[in-house]
Design a protein around this motif. Structure first.
Motif, mmCIF file in Angstrom:
data_model
loop_
_atom_site.group_PDB
_atom_site.id
_atom_site.type_symbol
_atom_site.label_atom_id
_atom_site.label_comp_id
_atom_site.label_asym_id
_atom_site.label_seq_id
_atom_site.Cartn_x
_atom_site.Cartn_y
_atom_site.Cartn_z
ATOM 1 N N ALA A 14 0.834 -1.209 0.000
ATOM 2 C CA ALA A 14 0.000 0.000 0.000
ATOM 3 C C ALA A 14 0.865 1.254 0.000
ATOM 4 C CB ALA A 14 -0.932 -0.011 1.213
ATOM 5 N N ALA A 15 1.970 1.232 0.754
ATOM 6 C CA ALA A 15 2.876 2.385 0.780
ATOM 7 C C ALA A 15 3.521 2.595 -0.575
ATOM 8 C CB ALA A 15 3.947 2.169 1.853
ATOM 9 N N ASP A 16 3.894 1.497 -1.235
ATOM 10 C CA ASP A 16 4.498 1.614 -2.564
ATOM 11 C C ASP A 16 3.509 2.205 -3.562
ATOM 12 O OD1 ASP A 16 6.675 0.461 -1.419
ATOM 13 O OD2 ASP A 16 6.447 -1.487 -2.401
ATOM 14 N N LEU A 17 2.278 1.725 -3.522
ATOM 15 C CA LEU A 17 1.263 2.252 -4.438
ATOM 16 C C LEU A 17 1.000 3.728 -4.175
ATOM 17 C CD1 LEU A 17 -1.306 -0.710 -4.486
ATOM 18 C CD2 LEU A 17 0.202 0.022 -6.347
ATOM 19 N N ALA A 18 0.981 4.107 -2.904
ATOM 20 C CA ALA A 18 0.780 5.517 -2.571
ATOM 21 C C ALA A 18 1.926 6.371 -3.097
ATOM 22 C CB ALA A 18 0.645 5.679 -1.056
ATOM 23 N N ALA A 19 3.153 5.845 -2.997
ATOM 24 C CA ALA A 19 4.315 6.582 -3.499
ATOM 25 C C ALA A 19 4.233 6.765 -5.007
ATOM 26 C CB ALA A 19 5.599 5.842 -3.122
ATOM 27 N N LEU A 21 1.555 6.697 -6.848
ATOM 28 C CA LEU A 21 0.450 7.593 -7.166
ATOM 29 C C LEU A 21 0.863 9.048 -6.987
ATOM 30 C CD1 LEU A 21 -2.509 8.008 -7.908
ATOM 31 C CD2 LEU A 21 -3.093 7.749 -5.487
ATOM 32 N N GLU A 22 1.586 9.339 -5.904
ATOM 33 C CA GLU A 22 2.041 10.710 -5.667
ATOM 34 C C GLU A 22 2.994 11.167 -6.779
ATOM 35 O OE1 GLU A 22 4.229 13.461 -2.237
ATOM 36 O OE2 GLU A 22 3.603 11.406 -1.776
ATOM 37 N N ARG A 25 1.003 11.764 -10.078
ATOM 38 C CA ARG A 25 0.244 13.018 -10.041
ATOM 39 C C ARG A 25 1.152 14.216 -10.257
ATOM 40 N NH1 ARG A 25 -3.615 11.764 -4.765
ATOM 41 N NH2 ARG A 25 -5.322 10.728 -5.901
#
Length: 373
Positions: A14-19, A21-22, A25
């Motif tokens: 989840a942390a990797d996906l959030a990174a 995504l950021e 963007r």
């Protein structure tokens, strides 16, 4: 981003996906290679928890790598140049893996190091297009802990995402250049037939953009203004030579025929799918007058599109200061006096004032002007 002991795999994922995504963007908002490089370095520091990140841009003409962006504590290398084959960044471009990983105790003697920098664990990720073209190298380092396979994967993904973004920006720039060339060719078609003074198209495009910047237009409006400037008189291709090149006064019927060129130009350019309605507004309305006495629609004041009001001043100034079949070129100071006198009648007074300021003048002191620009 280092996975700590006791963290569940799903939390790390989840942390990797959030990174990612950021990063995605941030890259979507970029419009230049320099902005991409800044985003890559700044978010590498933030999302990979590294001590520093640098982007080394490949420069084909020089065949070298140059540090063009950096972030973090180790941020004193902007402008450093690595000739081909020098340093670990070049070694990374020849490595068989997407990321070159170097242990802090195994840094080779040939590595390029900043004086005073501590030994660090290092990762280098080359950016290459699908065709194999090298764009640069993203390099990161930290004193501890050592990088994991997960870190390598994330950095490789950062580099791939940056590559896609750089390719998008390059393709967009190529498309703009191709369009500019095509629009210029259309404008030059008039000059080739002596409908306009040689250089009129390029001069008015450049001066319109300069005036637009002085009026703080957005980049989008500046681009629209440029397109309208390139195409503003394309409708004159349908007007007979004996009328356009007539050295004396036009008859009323001839004048009406000439005035029709704005409608003809709008109709011609409307067939180009990528041209916006605002560009058509410049073509149709650049002969309207602030007092409502212009053509073709007798628009008045702010009913005239702003970009058309801007281009109107530029077009008249260039016509006044260059030889035409029906008049000799006038001195710049005399042309500026005419612009001043017509402010509030022919021209939007705010646009006219901004135009005069380009030449170091104001609405009140044109007679004392000395061109500055």
């Amino acid at each position: 981003m280092e996975q700590r002991e006791g963290h569940r795999p799903e939390v790390a994922e989840a942390a990797d996906l959030a990174a990612l995504l950021e990063l995605s963007r941030a890259l979507l908002a970029t419009t230049s290679a320099g902005e991409v490089e800044v985003v890559l370095t700044e978010l590498s520091v933030k999302l990979l928890a590294v001590r520093y990140a640098s982007f080394l841009r490949y420069r084909p003409a020089e065949d070298d790598l140059c540090v063009t962006a950096q972030a973090g504590k180790h941020a004193r290398e902007l402008g450093v140049v690595l000739p081909r084959g020098q340093g670990l960044s070049w070694r990374a471009t020849d490595a068989p893996t997407p990321v070159l990983r170097v242990h802090r105790d195994a840094i080779p003697p040939g590595a390029v190091r900043q004086p005073g920098a501590p030994d660090q664990f290092l990762l280098f990720a080359p950016l290459r297009t699908t065709g194999g073209q090298l764009l640069g190298v993203l390099a990161v380092g930290r004193v501890a802990p050592d990088f994991s396979l997960r870190d390598e994967t994330l950095l490789a993904t950062f580099a791939n995402t940056g590559t896609v973004t750089l390719e998008r920006i390059a393709q967009a720039a190529q498309a703009v250049a191709a369009r500019e060339g095509a629009l210029l060719a259309l404008g030059l078609a008039l000059e080739a037939r002596d409908y306009e003074t040689r250089g009129h198209t390029e001069r008015t495009v450049a001066l319109a953009e300069r005036l637009g910047r002085a009026l703080h237009l957005s980049l989008g409006d500046l681009d629209t203004l440029r397109q309208g400037a390139y195409l503003h008189d394309i409708g004159k291709l349908s007007v007979p030579d004996e009328i356009l090149l007539k050295p004396g006064p036009l008859t009323p019927a001839e004048r009406l025929l000439v005035q029709e060129h704005v409608r003809t130009g709008e109709a011609l350019v409307r067939r180009i799918p990528s041209v916006s309605g605002d560009v058509l507004g410049v073509i149709r309305s650049h002969h309207e007058r602030w007092d409502g006495a212009g053509y073709p629609d007798r628009l008045r004041g702010e009913a005239i599109p702003l970009l058309a009001r801007i281009f109107a001043v530029v077009d008249v100034f260039d016509a006044l200061t260059n030889v035409r079949p029906y008049h000799a070129a006038r001195p710049v100071s005399e042309a500026l006096e005419i612009i001043r006198a017509e402010a509030g009648r022919h021209f939007d007074p705010l646009v006219a004032a901004a135009f005069l300021q380009l030449f170091g003048a104001s609405l009140d002191d044109v007679r004392r002007v000395s061109p500055t620009g």
